[in-house]
Design a protein around this motif. Structure first.
Motif, PDB file in Angstrom:
ATOM      1  N   GLY A 243     -44.770   8.472 -20.689  1.00 42.55           N
ATOM      2  CA  GLY A 243     -43.727   8.813 -21.960  1.00 42.55           C
ATOM      3  C   GLY A 243     -43.517  10.227 -22.239  1.00 42.55           C
ATOM      4  O   GLY A 243     -44.894  10.574 -22.654  1.00 42.55           O
ATOM      5  N   GLY A 283     -56.806  10.850 -25.580  1.00 43.29           N
ATOM      6  CA  GLY A 283     -55.752   9.730 -25.706  1.00 43.29           C
ATOM      7  C   GLY A 283     -54.109   9.941 -25.348  1.00 43.29           C
ATOM      8  O   GLY A 283     -53.326   9.273 -25.887  1.00 43.29           O
ATOM      9  N   CYS A 284     -53.914  11.339 -25.152  1.00 43.97           N
ATOM     10  CA  CYS A 284     -52.528  11.653 -24.935  1.00 43.97           C
ATOM     11  C   CYS A 284     -51.954  11.913 -23.591  1.00 43.97           C
ATOM     12  O   CYS A 284     -51.036  12.135 -23.390  1.00 43.97           O
ATOM     13  CB  CYS A 284     -52.241  12.846 -25.556  1.00 43.97           C
ATOM     14  N   GLY A 285     -52.686  11.044 -22.706  1.00 45.48           N
ATOM     15  CA  GLY A 285     -52.295  10.842 -21.330  1.00 45.48           C
ATOM     16  C   GLY A 285     -52.756  11.992 -20.325  1.00 45.48           C
ATOM     17  O   GLY A 285     -52.028  12.072 -19.223  1.00 45.48           O
ATOM     18  N   LYS A 286     -53.767  12.753 -20.546  1.00 47.05           N
ATOM     19  CA  LYS A 286     -54.326  13.600 -19.435  1.00 47.05           C
ATOM     20  C   LYS A 286     -54.846  12.701 -18.212  1.00 47.05           C
ATOM     21  O   LYS A 286     -54.275  13.020 -16.902  1.00 47.05           O
ATOM     22  CB  LYS A 286     -55.252  14.330 -19.818  1.00 47.05           C
ATOM     23  N   SER A 287     -55.517  11.848 -18.255  1.00 45.07           N
ATOM     24  CA  SER A 287     -56.063  10.829 -17.171  1.00 45.07           C
ATOM     25  C   SER A 287     -54.778  10.382 -16.543  1.00 45.07           C
ATOM     26  O   SER A 287     -54.786  10.247 -15.287  1.00 45.07           O
ATOM     27  CB  SER A 287     -57.031  10.021 -17.612  1.00 45.07           C
ATOM     28  N   LEU A 288     -53.956   9.570 -17.223  1.00 48.62           N
ATOM     29  CA  LEU A 288     -52.874   9.008 -16.839  1.00 48.62           C
ATOM     30  C   LEU A 288     -52.131  10.117 -15.936  1.00 48.62           C
ATOM     31  O   LEU A 288     -51.558   9.659 -14.965  1.00 48.62           O
ATOM     32  CB  LEU A 288     -51.923   8.608 -18.108  1.00 48.62           C
ATOM     33  N   ASN A 382     -60.730  17.969 -23.182  1.00 48.20           N
ATOM     34  CA  ASN A 382     -60.210  17.830 -24.726  1.00 48.20           C
ATOM     35  C   ASN A 382     -60.359  19.000 -25.435  1.00 48.20           C
ATOM     36  O   ASN A 382     -59.527  19.762 -26.303  1.00 48.20           O
ATOM     37  CB  ASN A 382     -60.967  16.704 -25.155  1.00 48.20           C
ATOM     38  N   HIS A 418     -44.805   0.501 -22.970  1.00 51.75           N
ATOM     39  CA  HIS A 418     -45.875  -0.574 -23.105  1.00 51.75           C
ATOM     40  C   HIS A 418     -45.155  -1.723 -23.749  1.00 51.75           C
ATOM     41  O   HIS A 418     -45.799  -2.890 -23.262  1.00 51.75           O
ATOM     42  CB  HIS A 418     -46.827  -0.034 -24.262  1.00 51.75           C
ATOM     43  N   ALA A 444     -52.616   6.271 -26.646  1.00 48.78           N
ATOM     44  CA  ALA A 444     -53.488   5.369 -26.553  1.00 48.78           C
ATOM     45  C   ALA A 444     -53.493   4.551 -27.565  1.00 48.78           C
ATOM     46  O   ALA A 444     -53.605   3.382 -27.780  1.00 48.78           O
ATOM     47  CB  ALA A 444     -54.994   5.894 -26.317  1.00 48.78           C
ATOM     48  N   GLU A 447     -50.411   2.237 -27.511  1.00 51.02           N
ATOM     49  CA  GLU A 447     -50.810   1.193 -26.526  1.00 51.02           C
ATOM     50  C   GLU A 447     -51.717   0.385 -27.109  1.00 51.02           C
ATOM     51  O   GLU A 447     -51.285  -0.929 -26.948  1.00 51.02           O
ATOM     52  CB  GLU A 447     -51.470   1.807 -25.439  1.00 51.02           C
TER      53      GLU A 447
END
Ligand code: ATP
Length: 847
Positions: A243, A283-288, A382, A418, A444, A447
């Motif tokens: 998103g 938790g803001c979508g880096k790994s995603l 981070n 989500h 995150a 979610e």
């Protein structure tokens, strides 16, 4: 087989150049044996002495232990003594497990040094000690005498040769169509790992199929995981699963075009993308994003956990880093996701950089700079403050993005994603409320809240409701709250470093807003006061600002807190702070509490103009009902145009005594067709005209009005911006001149209607047509030879005139001749028929 060939050449060169010792960094002892046998054959060496940790001296060919010294001691420091009298001419001394044998073993190191000195003095170029170990550990006393060579993992050519060997020995055949995929699947593994896998596959079936390929990939995942430095991450997420972060997504999409067609791009001089650093909030979508990139690029994703690289032995961290990077290169093309990059560089910023981290950084940077393989690096971090400035400098990565907390638009998208996963949707109106509630939440957190609400719905045995979602959001403590201090620090740094925002509309960070709210420049304060993401405490402060425009912006802000609005609405007229304009803004704000507004109406404190405006916007049913009963028609009129009214209130207005109210409801877009029918027969023509102009007029009501409507109604109809050809034809049937005049000017007039109107008996209708920009060239030609001079003159003034130059010239000449006062008089007389045929004759002879 280029890598192996290169290695063999280098090994030979070092030997012949007289290197007393060559350190081969490799875990593949059997492969090293093969290399040494080839070297022995090529150079005609007499023998290879082999020592290993388990047995001391062994026979190189059969690996059987040889009689060691009489003492029976096999340790290196003792074993080396045996070489003092040995014939070293044309030989290799192979020491396997060199790191463990030498580490902290001063005696062994000292004796090895003696041996190397001996070789250097008497046997240079005809004898070398070959030290073999997976990890590099060269003791300082012998460092100058040792050449280091790293044996690369087998390349594609070597893997193909191994497959050919397996096929030749009848162990396993790989069909032609799977060959490439199998080679890619086996890349990144050592020769013995490949051989083992092929043996395993061969036992299952003599010919490999697509299923076996999957097994290879699975086994490879295990082997890579066993290495402890890399992990293969399966990716099932796609671009739409993120998103927001539009800038970052767009950038990745563009890179994917190059990566997917890398060969073609390279031929055209395009450099292979190096990679991207994504820094920012947890938790803001880096790994995603790293996972999404793998699907987008259609490449395997290898995760490198920097923390696990840091070993306790000297040189272990660098060794691990080297192994991870070379493994990634052999698996290439692939994405190497370096997670938590900052962990590798902890403690560097303060100037007390440990040697290890400095060497790690140096190695990583050089590799980034020089890497030729198609390894695309996605590094995530981070804490950007822990990253050394060299890494943040442009050129290391192709781009550095900063991922902040999601703005309102992004929060809505994340919520939808989500909720969508569980096939749930929430009405738009309610979504707005949820978005507002999860201000300060990261992806995150959102979610988690959705999952919590879903779990509670399941426990209750109910469907997911707005209330459950709101409760879950309110009971979640957002990360921003827990990391308050760090967040401020990161945001400041992000500002300072001017990193590229990953989000399209990054908005203002909280740190920026707080700073701006105290800015002496009122324009800045006004900007923050109207920002929907402005924190409540800042809005409260700005509501007391010395600048009126700032205060107004606060009350106009759609996120102005209810508390602030209530205070303003409650100020009595007698109070010096009473301000009609601010009261109006506070009442009209969607967050103003309904019960308070009703109380004010009951107390008679709101003027009818304000009540009317409020009525046009009111969303709550209680407030609407209150205003529907207002004795003032202006208020009811306002309410009648409100687009959030229930049907029974609309019906009440259709029957209202006041025509203005009925007019307002007639124009309301949400008026249902059943009520439109009622208004279509209203006695008051202006009410019906208002209905006719309503863009959401029903098809059956239209038909009724076209068939039975009075001329005035049809004229209003002919002014509707959208008119079908059938409607135009119906309007033209039995049309009087005023209606034809309106119709002739319609911007979407059909050609068939134009042709009919071009020969209309009324010259005024023809003039109206001549001015219409829509008139086709054919109709223009007809009008250009009209008998009426004003028609021709009107046509000449039409900006869309598209006649031939000659015809235009003729019209222009005609205008000059006929626009004189005398000619106009004659024209007028002729039009009014005063001189009848005489004038007409005169006119025609003139032309
Ligand atoms: P960390 O630095 O703590 O590892 P991160 O930035 O890598 O955090 P992710 O692991 O990508 O964050 O996010 C955690 C989860 O939150 C994701 O799996 C995803 O479900 C959800 N999430 C975070 N950001 C978004 C987003 N922009 N769109 C959709 N989901 C998101």
């Amino acid at each position: 087989m280029k890598s192996k060939k290169n290695f063999e050449i280098k090994l030979e060169e070092h030997f012949l150049a007289g290197a007393p010792a060559i350190y081969i960094q490799s875990a593949e002892e059997a492969r090293v044996d093969q290399l040494l046998i080839r070297l022995q054959d090529k150079l005609g060496l007499k023998r290879i002495h082999e020592w290993n940790l388990g047995h001391g001296w062994v026979d190189f060919d059969n690996k059987r232990p040889l009689s060691n010294l009489e003492s029976g001691k096999t340790e290196l420091e003792h074993a080396l003594l045996a070489l003092l009298d040995a014939d070293l001419e044309q030989s290799l001394i192979l020491i396997k497990g060199a790191r463990l044998a030498l580490e902290h073993n001063t005696l062994a190191i000292a004796r090895l040094k003696q041996l190397l000195n001996l070789i250097e003095r008497h046997h240079a170029g005809e004898c070398s000690v070959i030290l073999v170990s997976e990890a590099v550990c060269i003791p300082a006393p012998i460092e100058a005498q040792v050449s280091l060579l790293t044996l690369p993992l087998p390349d594609r050519e070597e893997i193909k040769a191994l497959l050919a060997q397996a096929a030749a020995s009848g162990q396993l055949t790989v069909p032609e169509n799977l060959n490439d995929q199998v080679v890619s699947g086996l890349s990144g593994l050592t020769v013995s790992e490949i051989a083992q896998l092929l043996r395993m596959m061969g036992r299952q079936a003599a010919t490999m199929d697509a299923c076996a390929l999957k097994t290879i990939l699975h086994e490879k995942e295990q082997i890579i995981a066993k290495s402890g430095v890399l992990e293969m991450v399966p990716s099932v997420v796609e671009l739409d699963d993120i998103g927001g972060l539009e800038n970052l997504k767009h950038w990745l999409e563009q890179r994917s075009t190059i990566i997917r067609r890398l060969d073609e791009a390279t031929k055209r001089g395009v450099k292979a993308p190096k990679g991207v650093l994504i820094a920012g909030m947890p938790g803001c979508g880096k790994s995603l994003t790293a996972k999404v990139a793998a699907s987008l690029f259609q490449l395997p994703l290898l995760r490198l956990d920097i923390g696990s690289l840091l070993g306790k032995y000297v040189g272990e961290s660098e060794h691990n880093m080297r192994r991870a990077l070379s493994m990634a290169e052999t698996v290439s093309p692939c994405i190497l996701w370096v997670d938590e990059l900052e962990k590798a560089f902890v403690g560097m910023g303060g100037g007390n950089a440990s040697e290890v981290t400095a060497r790690l950084l140096g190695y990583f940077l050089t590799w980034m700079q020089e890497k030729t393989g198609a390894v695309f690096v996605i590094a995530t971090a981070n804490d950007i403050s822990a990253l050394p400035p060299e890494l943040l400098r442009k050129g290391r990565f192709d781009e550095i993005f900063y991922v902040g907390f999601p703005n309102a638009v992004e929060r809505e998208k994340i919520l939808s994603i989500h909720l969508g996963k569980s096939h749930q949707t929430v009405a738009e109106l309610e979504m707005f409320k949820l978005v507002k509630l999860c201000r300060d939440y990261c992806g995150a957190d959102i979610e988690n809240a959705v999952n919590e609400a879903l779990a509670n719905a399941f426990i209750n045995g109910s469907a997911l409701t707005q209330k459950l979602l709101e409760d879950a959001i309110q009971s979640t403590i957002p990360l921003r709250e827990t990391l308050r201090d760090q967040v401020g620090k990161y945001e400041e740094l992000f500002e300072k470093l001017k990193l590229r925002p990953a989000s399209e509309y990054q908005g203002l960070s909280v740190a920026q807003m707080i700073k701006m709210a105290a800015d002496p420049n009122h324009v800045k304060r006004e900007e923050v006061a109207s920002n929907p993401d402005c924190p409540d405490d800042q809005l409260e402060k700005l509501a007391m600002d010395s600048q009126r425009t700032v205060i107004k912006a606060v009350y106009e802000n759609p996120r102005c807190p209810e508390r602030l609005l209530s205070i303003r609405i409650n100020i009595l007229q007698s109070n010096p702070q009473y301000d009609l304009e601010l009261l109006e803004l506070a009442c009209l704000n969607g967050n103003a509490p309904e019960d308070l507004l009703i109380r004010q109406i009951n107390d008679g404190t709101l003027a009818k103009e304000l009540r009317a405006k409020l009525a046009s916007l009111a969303k709550g049913t209680n407030l609407q009902q209150k205003l529907a009963a207002d004795s003032d028609a202006l208020v009811r009129q306002g309410l009648a145009s409100n687009r959030a009214l229930p049907e029974q209130v609309l019906e009440k207005f259709v029957l209202d005594d006041d025509a203005d109210v009925r007019r307002a409801v007639g124009g309301n877009l949400i008026l249902p067709e059943s009520l439109q029918f009622k208004l279509a027969v209203d006695d008051n023509i202006s009410v019906v005209a208002a209905l006719v102009s309503n863009p959401s007029l029903g098809a059956n009501v239209k038909l009724q009005l076209l068939e039975k409507g009075a001329s005035k109604i049809k004229q209003a109809f002919a002014r509707r911006p959208e008119l079908t050809v059938a409607e135009q034809q119906m309007l033209l049937k039995n049309a009087d001149n005023p209606l034809k005049l309106v119709l002739a000017a319609h911007p979407k007039l059909a050609e068939a209607i134009q042709v009919q109107l071009a020969s209309d008996s009324s010259y005024k209708v023809r003039i109206s047509l001549a001015k219409n920009l829509q008139v086709t060239s054919e109709v223009q030609k007809t009008l250009a030879s009209d008998t009426n001079a004003d028609v021709k003159i009107a046509l000449l003034g039409n900006p869309a005139l598209c006649l031939s130059e000659e015809a235009k010239l003729k019209l222009a000449k005609f205008k000059i001749e006929n626009n004189s006062p005398a000619a106009r008089m004659l024209n007028m007389q002729r039009n009014s028929g005063l001189f009848g045929n005489i004038a007409a004759t005169l006119y025609s002879t003139e032309n």
